[in-house]
Structure formats: C-alpha cells, structure tokens
Design an enzyme around this catalytic site. Structure first.
Site, PDB file in Angstrom:
ATOM      1  N   HIS A  93      10.637  -8.631   0.930  1.00 18.03           N
ATOM      2  CA  HIS A  93      10.357  -7.208   0.742  1.00 18.03           C
ATOM      3  C   HIS A  93      11.644  -6.410   0.968  1.00 18.03           C
ATOM      4  CE1 HIS A  93       8.506  -3.264   1.444  1.00 18.03           C
ATOM      5  NE2 HIS A  93       7.453  -3.738   0.799  1.00 18.03           N
ATOM      6  N   ASP A 104       0.853  -1.187   0.000  1.00 14.44           N
ATOM      7  CA  ASP A 104       0.000   0.000   0.000  1.00 14.44           C
ATOM      8  C   ASP A 104       0.889   1.238   0.000  1.00 14.44           C
ATOM      9  OD1 ASP A 104       0.829  -0.118   2.673  1.00 14.44           O
ATOM     10  OD2 ASP A 104      -1.082   0.563   3.464  1.00 14.44           O
ATOM     11  N   TYR A 120       2.916   4.815   0.702  1.00 17.13           N
ATOM     12  CA  TYR A 120       3.551   5.434   1.861  1.00 17.13           C
ATOM     13  C   TYR A 120       2.518   6.279   2.608  1.00 17.13           C
ATOM     14  CZ  TYR A 120       7.990   4.388  -0.567  1.00 17.13           C
ATOM     15  OH  TYR A 120       9.047   3.778  -1.197  1.00 17.13           O
ATOM     16  N   PHE A 153       6.536   2.288  -4.435  1.00 15.62           N
ATOM     17  CA  PHE A 153       7.904   2.537  -3.975  1.00 15.62           C
ATOM     18  C   PHE A 153       8.452   3.911  -4.364  1.00 15.62           C
ATOM     19  CE2 PHE A 153       7.699  -2.152  -4.203  1.00 15.62           C
ATOM     20  CZ  PHE A 153       7.964  -2.443  -2.871  1.00 15.62           C
TER      21      PHE A 153
END
Length: 223
Positions: free
Chosen positions: A186, A62, A64, A75
């Site tokens: 991740h 999801d 930031y 990202f």
C-alpha cells in the site's frame, strides 16, 4: 444521477438485494443519529468511468475519514484539499517512474475520465472512524463490480496495492486471464518503502502504460 449503463444492472441488483437494503437502512439510521458519513457520492467512480472505457482498475480499501477528503474516487481528494500521505506517495512514484512532477491538485478525476476506475472495496465511512463500514455489505457490490471488469474481454491492468486489494487477485485471475495484475505494498507511509513489494519503486505506472500500448489501449497518467 444514474451510474454508467455498463455498471447499472450490477448496482440495481445490489440495491434490490437483502444485503443492499440492510446497508441503506443502516446508513439512514446513522445519519439520523447525527453521524457524518463520507463521501457525499459513494458511486462517483461508476459515474465517471464507464465499464466500456475502463483500462486500469486501482483498488483502494475504504474512503478517507477526514472532513472534506473523500469524494467517491479511491485515493483522490477534491481540488483545494491537501493530498493525504498515501496520495503524496502515489505522486512520488509517478515522478520517479515517469518523470511527472507532482500535480497542484490531488483531484484524480482526469484519470477517472480516461478509463482509470478508482474503486474502494468499501464505499463509505464514518467521520474519524476508518473501516467503520467494512463488512456491512459494500463488499458484495464491489466484488460484483470487480468481477464485471474482469469478465469484460478488453485487456485491463489491475493495480492491487496492499493486502486488502491483493486479496482480490485470485478472483480477477480466475475470471480474466487476459488482464495484467500488478501488486505492491500500500502507498501508506507505513508500508510504501517496506518489503516484500515496496510501493516506491514498483514501476506500475510505466508497466501499465507499456502493456496497454502494446494492445492498442494507451493510458495518459498526466494530471
């Protein structure tokens, strides 16, 4: 501003569905209550990366949740915003794998415009509240977008970083066996160096470039 024509029918169908209408109403209610919701353009990835030009799909979870960070590309952060830790680790792996120096900006629009779909599975979040919009309906839309990308016959690389993204592996493989699935932890500092599949050292950028080049679909990772 409309999204790419290849994605538009999927987006339209979702907005017309009960699920889509409920989520839109929920977002309106939260904004009316004074809650800040990020990003300002949740569909930016679908505007910058046409389905017909998609070569790589990078799945995030999801957006930031800090002020000024999320911009609708997984990202990525706007130019001038300090890259968060996960993005810094992406740049570390890019340097380790391809020898590319970390860029001055964390803005990844250049990748998006070259065919890298930077898609979060949930497309909005409330300020300071990670995963606050998870399981409210965005996933219905993003699963349909993932299915569309997998159904398109042009070979693609799907980069699945973290358990949340890796949960989509079966969906992709069942629809599009012609694609390459790359899986790793991740890039968050909590998991980037840990087993079973450390992100740092995964080599996904070079693997994607080589695999696509062999199929006459090269990709440029320079930022």
């Amino acid at each position: 501003m409309p999204v790419d024509i290849g994605w538009q029918p999927i987006v339209d169908a979702w907005f017309a569905s009960d699920c889509g209408r409920r989520l839109v109403a929920h977002l309106a209610q939260r904004r009316a209550a004074g809650v800040l919701i990020y990003p300002p353009d949740p569909l930016l990835a679908l505007r910058l990366t046409p389905l017909s030009r998609t070569r790589v799909v990078i799945l995030g979870q999801d957006p930031y949740h800090g002020p000024g960070q999320a911009e609708g590309l997984a990202f990525s952060v706007p130019a001038g915003v300090k890259p968060p830790p996960s993005l810094r680790n992406i740049f570390k792996e890019l340097q380790r794998d391809l020898g590319l120096l970390p860029p001055a900006s964390g803005h990844l629009a250049a990748w998006a415009q070259r065919g890298v779909l930077l898609l979060n599975t949930c497309l909005s979040v409330e300020a300071g509240a990670p995963a606050s919009h998870a399981k409210l309906g965005w996933e219905r839309l993003t699963d349909a977008l993932i299915e569309a990308a997998a159904s398109d016959p042009a070979p693609k690389v799907f980069m699945l970083w973290g358990l949340h993204a890796q949960a989509k592996a079966g969906l992709i493989a069942a629809i599009g066996p012609q694609h390459l699935l790359l899986q790793a932890n991740h890039p968050s500092p909590l998991s980037a160096l840990r087993p079973p599949q450390p992100f740092i050292g995964c080599g996904h950028f070079s693997q994607a470039a080589n695999w696509l080049k062999n199929r006459a679909r090269d990709i440029d990772w320079v930022l």
